[in-house]
Design a protein around this motif. Sequence first.
Motif, PDB file in Angstrom:
ATOM      1  N   TRP A  49       0.651  -1.062   0.412  1.00  8.29           N
ATOM      2  CA  TRP A  49      -0.181   0.141  -0.545  1.00  8.29           C
ATOM      3  C   TRP A  49       0.920   0.968   0.222  1.00  8.29           C
ATOM      4  CZ3 TRP A  49      -4.643   0.590  -1.458  1.00  8.29           C
ATOM      5  CH2 TRP A  49      -5.432   0.300  -1.857  1.00  8.29           C
ATOM      6  N   GLN A  52       0.866   2.731  -2.847  1.00  9.23           N
ATOM      7  CA  GLN A  52       0.260   3.691  -3.993  1.00  9.23           C
ATOM      8  C   GLN A  52       0.956   4.370  -3.719  1.00  9.23           C
ATOM      9  OE1 GLN A  52      -1.281   1.007  -5.703  1.00  9.23           O
ATOM     10  NE2 GLN A  52      -2.900   2.709  -5.554  1.00  9.23           N
ATOM     11  N   VAL A  55       1.283   6.570  -7.108  1.00 10.29           N
ATOM     12  CA  VAL A  55      -0.369   7.217  -7.641  1.00 10.29           C
ATOM     13  C   VAL A  55      -0.653   8.094  -7.142  1.00 10.29           C
ATOM     14  CG1 VAL A  55      -2.441   6.512  -8.406  1.00 10.29           C
ATOM     15  CG2 VAL A  55      -0.962   4.786  -8.009  1.00 10.29           C
ATOM     16  N   TYR A  58      -3.777   9.974  -0.772  1.00  3.75           N
ATOM     17  CA  TYR A  58      -3.989   9.100  -0.014  1.00  3.75           C
ATOM     18  C   TYR A  58      -4.702   9.829   1.638  1.00  3.75           C
ATOM     19  CZ  TYR A  58      -4.108   4.445  -2.598  1.00  3.75           C
ATOM     20  OH  TYR A  58      -4.415   3.874  -3.808  1.00  3.75           O
ATOM     21  N   SER A  70      -8.160   8.600  -4.253  1.00  2.00           N
ATOM     22  CA  SER A  70      -7.248   7.722  -3.978  1.00  2.00           C
ATOM     23  C   SER A  70      -7.837   6.736  -4.405  1.00  2.00           C
ATOM     24  CB  SER A  70      -5.848   8.104  -3.125  1.00  2.00           C
ATOM     25  OG  SER A  70      -5.895   9.309  -2.901  1.00  2.00           O
ATOM     26  N   PRO A  71      -6.788   5.579  -5.472  1.00  2.00           N
ATOM     27  CA  PRO A  71      -7.279   4.297  -5.606  1.00  2.00           C
ATOM     28  C   PRO A  71      -8.207   3.463  -4.499  1.00  2.00           C
ATOM     29  CG  PRO A  71      -5.587   5.323  -7.084  1.00  2.00           C
ATOM     30  CD  PRO A  71      -5.937   6.285  -6.047  1.00  2.00           C
ATOM     31  N   THR A  73      -7.828   0.791  -4.752  1.00  2.00           N
ATOM     32  CA  THR A  73      -7.729  -1.017  -5.007  1.00  2.00           C
ATOM     33  C   THR A  73      -6.174  -0.905  -5.167  1.00  2.00           C
ATOM     34  OG1 THR A  73      -8.474  -0.744  -7.378  1.00  2.00           O
ATOM     35  CG2 THR A  73      -9.481  -1.673  -5.856  1.00  2.00           C
ATOM     36  N   LEU A  74      -5.717  -2.139  -4.987  1.00  2.00           N
ATOM     37  CA  LEU A  74      -4.440  -1.827  -5.320  1.00  2.00           C
ATOM     38  C   LEU A  74      -4.144  -1.791  -7.220  1.00  2.00           C
ATOM     39  CD1 LEU A  74      -2.802  -5.066  -2.906  1.00  2.00           C
ATOM     40  CD2 LEU A  74      -2.182  -2.338  -2.999  1.00  2.00           C
ATOM     41  N   THR A  75      -3.366  -0.904  -7.385  1.00  2.00           N
ATOM     42  CA  THR A  75      -2.284  -0.381  -8.839  1.00  2.00           C
ATOM     43  C   THR A  75      -1.378  -1.233  -9.293  1.00  2.00           C
ATOM     44  OG1 THR A  75      -3.340   1.799  -8.621  1.00  2.00           O
ATOM     45  CG2 THR A  75      -2.329   0.687 -10.151  1.00  2.00           C
ATOM     46  N   PRO A  76      -2.356  -2.634 -10.027  1.00  4.44           N
ATOM     47  CA  PRO A  76      -1.047  -2.991 -11.083  1.00  4.44           C
ATOM     48  C   PRO A  76       0.480  -2.369 -11.316  1.00  4.44           C
ATOM     49  CG  PRO A  76      -2.580  -3.496 -11.563  1.00  4.44           C
ATOM     50  CD  PRO A  76      -3.302  -2.485 -11.686  1.00  4.44           C
ATOM     51  N   VAL A  78       3.040  -0.296  -9.999  1.00  7.18           N
ATOM     52  CA  VAL A  78       3.370   0.612  -8.705  1.00  7.18           C
ATOM     53  C   VAL A  78       4.361   0.181  -7.906  1.00  7.18           C
ATOM     54  CG1 VAL A  78       1.706   1.952  -9.388  1.00  7.18           C
ATOM     55  CG2 VAL A  78       1.757   0.356  -7.261  1.00  7.18           C
TER      56      VAL A  78
END
Length: 184
Positions: A49, A52, A55, A58, A70-71, A73-76, A78
Amino acid sequence: MTGTLPTLWGVTPDETTRRYPCDELLPDPRATWFRGIDVAAPAPVVHRWLCQLRVAPYSYDLLDNLGRRSPRTLTPGVDELAPGQTVMTLFELVSFARAGHLTIRLRGGPGRRVLGDFVLTYDVRETAPGRSRLVVKVLLGGGGGPVARLRRKTLAWGDLLMMRKQLRTLRDLAERTPSDVDPG
């Protein structure tokens, strides 16, 4: 936990005396702040996390992410880290250790001219099976005059507000992530 606001929040005396990777980057800081939180998730999940942050920040998305959420879910991808990558728009990744730490520094330019040198280590340590501590050490450089001191004091309160929200958000997301997820 002990704390003297705004420089300390949620940290133990032991956490404030240990060495962190950011100490090598700014050996004589003008200010040092610590923030810490317990997380009911394994260190690799918490670290995933932290990745993240490449990205989004948060924290309060309206203020520091131009209103974009802020996303959640985990962003592939990163978690494929390399020094020099952008983190939270204004910082660059200096060093990292898988399931250990991310150390970032404010990029040069207007941000550094206004805030001074700003270096952080996000440190994750397993405390028990499935439990971790996330501690952030923040170092600030800059001038020693009265305006610089006032700026640092004001920044300390702003950082506490934003960082507390960030750490709680990351904690909540890590705690909802299945522990068998591939943390990267």
